[in-house]
Write a protein that holds these residues in place. Structure first.
Motif, PDB file in Angstrom:
ATOM      1  N   THR A 183       2.889  23.096 130.161  1.00  0.00           N
ATOM      2  CA  THR A 183       2.970  22.233 128.979  1.00  0.00           C
ATOM      3  C   THR A 183       2.186  20.928 129.168  1.00  0.00           C
ATOM      4  O   THR A 183       2.462  20.159 130.091  1.00  0.00           O
ATOM      5  CB  THR A 183       4.450  21.894 128.669  1.00  0.00           C
ATOM      6  N   PHE A 193       3.487  19.430 124.077  1.00  0.00           N
ATOM      7  CA  PHE A 193       4.726  18.896 123.519  1.00  0.00           C
ATOM      8  C   PHE A 193       4.709  17.378 123.591  1.00  0.00           C
ATOM      9  O   PHE A 193       4.313  16.808 124.610  1.00  0.00           O
ATOM     10  CB  PHE A 193       5.937  19.435 124.308  1.00  0.00           C
ATOM     11  N   LYS A 246      14.445  23.315 127.010  1.00  0.00           N
ATOM     12  CA  LYS A 246      15.530  24.042 126.320  1.00  0.00           C
ATOM     13  C   LYS A 246      14.962  24.916 125.201  1.00  0.00           C
ATOM     14  O   LYS A 246      15.334  26.064 125.054  1.00  0.00           O
ATOM     15  CB  LYS A 246      16.555  23.043 125.750  1.00  0.00           C
ATOM     16  N   GLN A 247      14.023  24.314 124.443  1.00  0.00           N
ATOM     17  CA  GLN A 247      13.393  25.046 123.317  1.00  0.00           C
ATOM     18  C   GLN A 247      12.782  26.368 123.752  1.00  0.00           C
ATOM     19  O   GLN A 247      12.903  27.374 123.055  1.00  0.00           O
ATOM     20  CB  GLN A 247      12.241  24.196 122.767  1.00  0.00           C
ATOM     21  N   VAL A 248      12.105  26.341 124.916  1.00  0.00           N
ATOM     22  CA  VAL A 248      11.411  27.568 125.349  1.00  0.00           C
ATOM     23  C   VAL A 248      12.308  28.446 126.232  1.00  0.00           C
ATOM     24  O   VAL A 248      11.876  29.479 126.727  1.00  0.00           O
ATOM     25  CB  VAL A 248      10.068  27.258 126.086  1.00  0.00           C
ATOM     26  N   SER A 300      19.881  16.431 130.852  1.00  0.00           N
ATOM     27  CA  SER A 300      20.285  17.825 130.625  1.00  0.00           C
ATOM     28  C   SER A 300      20.658  18.467 131.952  1.00  0.00           C
ATOM     29  O   SER A 300      19.787  18.872 132.727  1.00  0.00           O
ATOM     30  CB  SER A 300      19.140  18.608 129.983  1.00  0.00           C
ATOM     31  N   ASP A 335      13.952  18.572 126.412  1.00  0.00           N
ATOM     32  CA  ASP A 335      14.148  19.191 125.091  1.00  0.00           C
ATOM     33  C   ASP A 335      13.227  20.404 124.955  1.00  0.00           C
ATOM     34  O   ASP A 335      13.621  21.444 124.446  1.00  0.00           O
ATOM     35  CB  ASP A 335      13.853  18.182 123.964  1.00  0.00           C
ATOM     36  N   HIS A 336      11.999  20.227 125.420  1.00  0.00           N
ATOM     37  CA  HIS A 336      11.061  21.348 125.329  1.00  0.00           C
ATOM     38  C   HIS A 336      11.478  22.487 126.258  1.00  0.00           C
ATOM     39  O   HIS A 336      11.367  23.660 125.893  1.00  0.00           O
ATOM     40  CB  HIS A 336       9.645  20.869 125.655  1.00  0.00           C
TER      41      HIS A 336
END
Ligand code: COA
Length: 160
Positions: free
Chosen positions: A34, A69, A78-80, A109, A75-76
């Motif tokens: 990323t 991102f 978690k998203q992926v 997190s 957050d990313h």
């Protein structure tokens, strides 16, 4: 299916980053590379250019995805659906900063783990700034970056 995320500025990607990606590929089923934002950095290449260079450099790796991102990396992750964040440790000097970032990400997190990998020792002194500086003064960067990056650096120096 264990997926991890490898975030970085990648301005530009170097063989040191690719070394880390290969090591992560040995351990996990999929690596999401990323292009993320470090707000304190001014970049030479746009996000699109950095993604393009990564895609071309990693085109022979089946289980690697490149994306970008702009936000918190946890957050990313978690998203992926990533189980962890890969970071490279080149030398002791990287440790303090990486330690702080890993602990902050854990605070943000708890489920997302940071995994540190060491690149080959021949890359311990390498970083993207050194590559950009070398290229700016027409130094030979061919031992440090893939061909697409060499070409893009040449294009940039023509533009400036
Ligand atoms: N080989 C060669 N060079 C390497 C390397 C390796 N294996 N690993 C790191 N580097 C170099 C990079 O090229 C870079 O060089 P530069 O400073 O000259 O550009 C430097 O080491 C560190 O870069 P990078 O790994 O890209 O980290 P970063 O500090 O620029 O960015 C982010 C880290 C983008 C992941 C971080 O800022 C982030 O997570 N941002 C999103 C916002 C967020 O979640 N913040 C909360 C975190 S606490």
């Amino acid at each position: 299916m264990k997926r991890v995320i490898y975030p970085g500025t990648f301005d530009p990607v170097t063989f040191g980053h690719i070394d880390i990606i290969q090591r992560a590929m040995d351990l996990f089923d999929e690596v999401v590379v990323t292009v993320a934002k470090n707000p304190v950095k001014t970049n030479l290449f746009t996000v699109e250019e950095r993604v393009e260079m990564l895609n071309e450099s990693l085109k022979d790796f089946n289980n690697v995805i490149v994306d970008s991102f702009d936000g918190l990396i946890v957050d990313h992750a978690k998203q992926v659906g990533a189980v962890g964040i890969i970071r490279g440790l080149r030398a002791v000097s990287d440790f303090e900063y990486e330690f702080q970032m890993a602990l902050m990400n854990r605070k943000l997190s708890n489920g997302i783990k940071t995994i540190f990998l060491m690149p080959h020792e021949k890359y311990t002194y390498l970083n993207s700034t050194i590559v950009r500086n070398l290229a700016q003064f027409d130094g030979d960067v061919s031992g440090f970056v893939p061909e697409i990056v060499i070409n893009k650096l040449k294009e940039k120096s023509k533009d400036t």
